[in-house]
Design an enzyme around this catalytic site. Structure first.
Site, PDB file in Angstrom:
ATOM      1  N   CYS A   1      -8.492  56.573  40.316  1.00  0.00           N
ATOM      2  CA  CYS A   1      -8.365  56.312  38.880  1.00  0.00           C
ATOM      3  C   CYS A   1      -7.647  54.981  38.658  1.00  0.00           C
ATOM      4  O   CYS A   1      -7.777  54.074  39.474  1.00  0.00           O
ATOM      5  CB  CYS A   1      -7.634  57.471  38.196  1.00  0.00           C
ATOM      6  N   ARG A   2      -6.880  54.871  37.583  1.00  0.00           N
ATOM      7  CA  ARG A   2      -6.175  53.627  37.282  1.00  0.00           C
ATOM      8  C   ARG A   2      -4.853  53.521  38.031  1.00  0.00           C
ATOM      9  O   ARG A   2      -4.522  52.489  38.581  1.00  0.00           O
ATOM     10  CB  ARG A   2      -5.934  53.496  35.768  1.00  0.00           C
TER      11      ARG A   2
END
Length: 104
Positions: free
Chosen positions: A69-70
């Site tokens: 993800c981020r």
């Protein structure tokens, strides 16, 4: 401080990640579709975190699964959800930038 992140997101040793990628791992970006469309890892599939449980069939028969993800938070949650549903072959890749670097 770094130790906290290491405990949360795992070691920065990417050897297992790199090996799984070489073996054709199923790359899953668990960010939102808007985040995914702004850039991700080449060949990745977007299954947002809140859609993981309704898409479990997409994970079946995959030899290795890498979620990312981020920041590593949502991928940690995704790995836990998959583990709770019987998947043992899941690697938390952390950030999508980390996975992107491992591909190179």
């Amino acid at each position: 401080m770094f130790g906290i992140f290491k405990n949360l997101f795992g070691s920065t040793d990417n050897s297992a990640l790199i090996e799984a990628i070489k073996e054709g791992a199923f790359l899953v970006d668990v960010r939102s579709s808007a985040e995914f469309s702004s850039g991700s890892v080449k060949g990745a599939t977007n299954i947002p975190l809140d859609k993981i449980t309704t898409n479990l069939s997409k994970f079946k028969s995959k030899k290795n699964i890498i979620v990312f993800c981020r920041s590593g938070g949502r991928s940690t949650q995704a790995k836990n959800i998959l583990a709770q549903n019987g998947f043992k072959n899941v690697i938390n890749g952390g950030t999508w930038h980390n996975v992107n670097e491992a591909i190179k």
